[in-house]
Design a protein around this motif. Sequence first.
Motif, PDB file in Angstrom:
ATOM      1  N   PRO A 159      58.207  57.771  53.270  1.00  0.00           N
ATOM      2  CA  PRO A 159      58.365  58.360  51.930  1.00  0.00           C
ATOM      3  C   PRO A 159      58.948  57.379  50.918  1.00  0.00           C
ATOM      4  O   PRO A 159      58.664  57.475  49.727  1.00  0.00           O
ATOM      5  N   LYS A 160      59.773  56.440  51.378  1.00  0.00           N
ATOM      6  CA  LYS A 160      60.403  55.488  50.461  1.00  0.00           C
ATOM      7  C   LYS A 160      59.505  54.298  50.149  1.00  0.00           C
ATOM      8  O   LYS A 160      59.880  53.426  49.368  1.00  0.00           O
ATOM      9  N   GLY A 161      58.359  54.223  50.801  1.00  0.00           N
ATOM     10  CA  GLY A 161      57.502  53.064  50.628  1.00  0.00           C
ATOM     11  C   GLY A 161      57.717  52.037  51.710  1.00  0.00           C
ATOM     12  O   GLY A 161      56.786  51.386  52.183  1.00  0.00           O
ATOM     13  N   SER A 162      58.954  51.872  52.142  1.00  0.00           N
ATOM     14  CA  SER A 162      59.299  50.989  53.259  1.00  0.00           C
ATOM     15  C   SER A 162      60.665  51.401  53.768  1.00  0.00           C
ATOM     16  O   SER A 162      61.500  51.892  53.015  1.00  0.00           O
ATOM     17  N   GLY A 163      60.878  51.210  55.071  1.00  0.00           N
ATOM     18  CA  GLY A 163      62.162  51.583  55.660  1.00  0.00           C
ATOM     19  C   GLY A 163      62.173  53.014  56.153  1.00  0.00           C
ATOM     20  O   GLY A 163      61.276  53.810  55.869  1.00  0.00           O
ATOM     21  N   ALA A 164      63.223  53.321  56.978  1.00  0.00           N
ATOM     22  CA  ALA A 164      63.344  54.647  57.570  1.00  0.00           C
ATOM     23  C   ALA A 164      63.583  55.688  56.472  1.00  0.00           C
ATOM     24  O   ALA A 164      64.097  55.370  55.404  1.00  0.00           O
ATOM     25  N   PRO A 165      63.203  56.977  56.765  1.00  0.00           N
ATOM     26  CA  PRO A 165      62.572  57.442  57.997  1.00  0.00           C
ATOM     27  C   PRO A 165      61.066  57.158  58.018  1.00  0.00           C
ATOM     28  O   PRO A 165      60.441  57.059  56.971  1.00  0.00           O
ATOM     29  N   TYR A 166      60.518  57.048  59.260  1.00  0.00           N
ATOM     30  CA  TYR A 166      59.083  56.852  59.440  1.00  0.00           C
ATOM     31  C   TYR A 166      58.498  58.171  59.962  1.00  0.00           C
ATOM     32  O   TYR A 166      58.905  58.661  61.018  1.00  0.00           O
ATOM     33  N   LEU A 167      57.593  58.755  59.199  1.00  0.00           N
ATOM     34  CA  LEU A 167      57.016  60.049  59.548  1.00  0.00           C
ATOM     35  C   LEU A 167      55.651  59.864  60.207  1.00  0.00           C
ATOM     36  O   LEU A 167      54.829  59.061  59.739  1.00  0.00           O
ATOM     37  N   VAL A 168      55.432  60.581  61.298  1.00  0.00           N
ATOM     38  CA  VAL A 168      54.098  60.611  61.914  1.00  0.00           C
ATOM     39  C   VAL A 168      53.351  61.759  61.252  1.00  0.00           C
ATOM     40  O   VAL A 168      53.659  62.927  61.471  1.00  0.00           O
ATOM     41  N   THR A 169      52.392  61.423  60.382  1.00  0.00           N
ATOM     42  CA  THR A 169      51.665  62.437  59.625  1.00  0.00           C
ATOM     43  C   THR A 169      50.246  62.592  60.159  1.00  0.00           C
ATOM     44  O   THR A 169      49.701  61.694  60.805  1.00  0.00           O
ATOM     45  N   LEU A 170      49.649  63.735  59.877  1.00  0.00           N
ATOM     46  CA  LEU A 170      48.302  64.057  60.349  1.00  0.00           C
ATOM     47  C   LEU A 170      47.348  64.079  59.162  1.00  0.00           C
ATOM     48  O   LEU A 170      47.672  64.628  58.098  1.00  0.00           O
ATOM     49  N   GLY A 171      46.177  63.469  59.324  1.00  0.00           N
ATOM     50  CA  GLY A 171      45.217  63.427  58.234  1.00  0.00           C
ATOM     51  C   GLY A 171      45.734  62.557  57.099  1.00  0.00           C
ATOM     52  O   GLY A 171      46.620  61.718  57.271  1.00  0.00           O
ATOM     53  N   SER A 172      45.195  62.758  55.916  1.00  0.00           N
ATOM     54  CA  SER A 172      45.618  62.001  54.742  1.00  0.00           C
ATOM     55  C   SER A 172      46.235  62.951  53.731  1.00  0.00           C
ATOM     56  O   SER A 172      46.256  64.170  53.939  1.00  0.00           O
ATOM     57  N   ALA A 173      46.748  62.390  52.632  1.00  0.00           N
ATOM     58  CA  ALA A 173      47.324  63.221  51.579  1.00  0.00           C
ATOM     59  C   ALA A 173      46.252  64.149  51.014  1.00  0.00           C
ATOM     60  O   ALA A 173      45.117  63.747  50.765  1.00  0.00           O
ATOM     61  N   THR A 174      46.622  65.420  50.840  1.00  0.00           N
ATOM     62  CA  THR A 174      45.633  66.417  50.429  1.00  0.00           C
ATOM     63  C   THR A 174      46.312  67.482  49.591  1.00  0.00           C
ATOM     64  O   THR A 174      47.489  67.332  49.210  1.00  0.00           O
ATOM     65  N   ASP A 175      45.604  68.566  49.298  1.00  0.00           N
ATOM     66  CA  ASP A 175      46.204  69.652  48.531  1.00  0.00           C
ATOM     67  C   ASP A 175      46.960  70.577  49.469  1.00  0.00           C
ATOM     68  O   ASP A 175      46.858  70.483  50.699  1.00  0.00           O
ATOM     69  N   ARG A 176      47.682  71.515  48.891  1.00  0.00           N
ATOM     70  CA  ARG A 176      48.582  72.379  49.668  1.00  0.00           C
ATOM     71  C   ARG A 176      47.829  73.244  50.680  1.00  0.00           C
ATOM     72  O   ARG A 176      48.191  73.312  51.847  1.00  0.00           O
ATOM     73  N   ALA A 177      46.768  73.901  50.235  1.00  0.00           N
ATOM     74  CA  ALA A 177      46.038  74.805  51.138  1.00  0.00           C
ATOM     75  C   ALA A 177      45.455  74.038  52.319  1.00  0.00           C
ATOM     76  O   ALA A 177      45.551  74.471  53.481  1.00  0.00           O
ATOM     77  N   SER A 178      44.880  72.866  52.059  1.00  0.00           N
ATOM     78  CA  SER A 178      44.292  72.079  53.149  1.00  0.00           C
ATOM     79  C   SER A 178      45.367  71.594  54.114  1.00  0.00           C
ATOM     80  O   SER A 178      45.156  71.525  55.330  1.00  0.00           O
ATOM     81  N   ALA A 179      46.540  71.237  53.554  1.00  0.00           N
ATOM     82  CA  ALA A 179      47.637  70.761  54.404  1.00  0.00           C
ATOM     83  C   ALA A 179      48.082  71.842  55.377  1.00  0.00           C
ATOM     84  O   ALA A 179      48.292  71.581  56.566  1.00  0.00           O
ATOM     85  N   PHE A 180      48.205  73.082  54.912  1.00  0.00           N
ATOM     86  CA  PHE A 180      48.647  74.147  55.808  1.00  0.00           C
ATOM     87  C   PHE A 180      47.572  74.521  56.819  1.00  0.00           C
ATOM     88  O   PHE A 180      47.882  74.912  57.943  1.00  0.00           O
ATOM     89  N   ARG A 181      46.306  74.401  56.441  1.00  0.00           N
ATOM     90  CA  ARG A 181      45.246  74.639  57.423  1.00  0.00           C
ATOM     91  C   ARG A 181      45.294  73.591  58.528  1.00  0.00           C
ATOM     92  O   ARG A 181      45.149  73.900  59.720  1.00  0.00           O
ATOM     93  N   LEU A 182      45.528  72.332  58.142  1.00  0.00           N
ATOM     94  CA  LEU A 182      45.624  71.270  59.143  1.00  0.00           C
ATOM     95  C   LEU A 182      46.850  71.460  60.018  1.00  0.00           C
ATOM     96  O   LEU A 182      46.805  71.224  61.232  1.00  0.00           O
ATOM     97  N   ARG A 183      47.934  71.909  59.436  1.00  0.00           N
ATOM     98  CA  ARG A 183      49.156  72.159  60.215  1.00  0.00           C
ATOM     99  C   ARG A 183      48.907  73.230  61.281  1.00  0.00           C
ATOM    100  O   ARG A 183      49.277  73.060  62.444  1.00  0.00           O
TER     101      ARG A 183
END
Length: 472
Positions: A429-453
Amino acid sequence: MHGSASTYITQREIAVLWSDIESDVVEGRYPLDKLVRSEGRCGWFETKFNDKPAIISLFESLNDEPTLLERLRAVEKVSDKNVAAIYEAGATKVRDTPLVYAVMEYTEENLEDVLRGRALSADETKEVADGLLKALKAIHKERLICGRLEAASVLAAGDTIKLRSDYLQLVPKDTAFEPNAAKDVRDLGSLLHQCLTQKPLKRATDANDPSLQLLPAPFVLIVRRTLSGQATVDEIATILRTGAAPAPAPMSAPAAVSAPVPTSGPASPPAQPKAVPTPVPKAEPVKTAVRSDEIMKKLLPEIEEPSPKRTGLIVGGVVVLLLLVGIVVRAMLHSGRAQDAQNPVVVVSPETTTPRKPPPAVPPVAAKPRAAAPNPVVSAATPAAAPSTSLAGTWRVVAFTYNFQGQAEHKAHTINEKHPDLEASVFSPKGSGAPYLVTLGSATDRASAFRLRDKAVGEGLPRDTYAQNYSH
């Protein structure tokens, strides 16, 4: 650096998801039954201890196994009904993955799940506060702190509130303990606010925030005091019990009483002062009267004979002050007129003012949005509708969180091997440095994000996988 990294990857190649090891057995005696929760490198499973229900907490031990065991064994020493007991802690391996485990007292639910559905009443919040204050007092005696006291850390066994114990941190002896303990108390204030409102306090909130006044007593005072960052567990317990802040410490006795303490003469000194005061009062009135008369004679001439120069200066000063006040008032009036000229819309003629006719002006404003599709709602009563369009493409689905990039990259690689359709990757989230998040898919809209979740959880990823907006 390259050699150590490759060694690390080789050692962790057989790492598995927590859901994959359900039904395995730890140390030949602790079956991993239902997966209760998972959070990054830690997973909770139902198990048995001496044929009774228990919880076993497993940590992926990378290079910090000694540190994990040290703090878990420090928690084993805590004996308090409001702290979840740890029966046993140790190191083990499951499917060649090194783990540290802690077998804990069984608990039925946590506060985070309750607050998703409703806020607590004032009486329920008082029970939570009382249990947590006792828990904090018990762990602080062992130099243990919460580090992050949050709703998920508050458990319940029957009617007893219990503090989660497997994540407690041990403060080294060469580190100041008080600031860390004070942070626990501040986090407690935020948690109590969340109990009553379902919303934790924002970091920028201070004790003067007017919204705190809406809290029921005594939580207004408690939350405000915890925000100072200097409150103690005992102080907050007193406010909870009495509804008022502890009385300030009494002032010390006057020094004049303790000054005459001559140890050499135990009996004779007290007798002498008693004899001395009798003749002294007779002489004192005469002396004080003479002194006061002399002082008055010296002061009266100055009072009775005011200097003409001083009178002139005083009058002149008053005149100048009145002129300055007049100039300031004139300038304020002039600036007010200038602002009115720049904003003529604000000025309303009293002849056309009708207190009961603001509603008819609303329909024309609501009718305009029909011509503009991107902004269907312009009414000031629903400002939340506007931000929805600007958040598209900024939502991410987060499955795991790590402090080290290598760990996050390896976890993403492991997920992609088993679930290539989820397209796991590492995001900072900071661009560099901790924390490092393991995310799924790519950046998307809210509805698509919750469907993927929901899809990811359905495929066996942790149930606490979440979607969040990272627009700023």
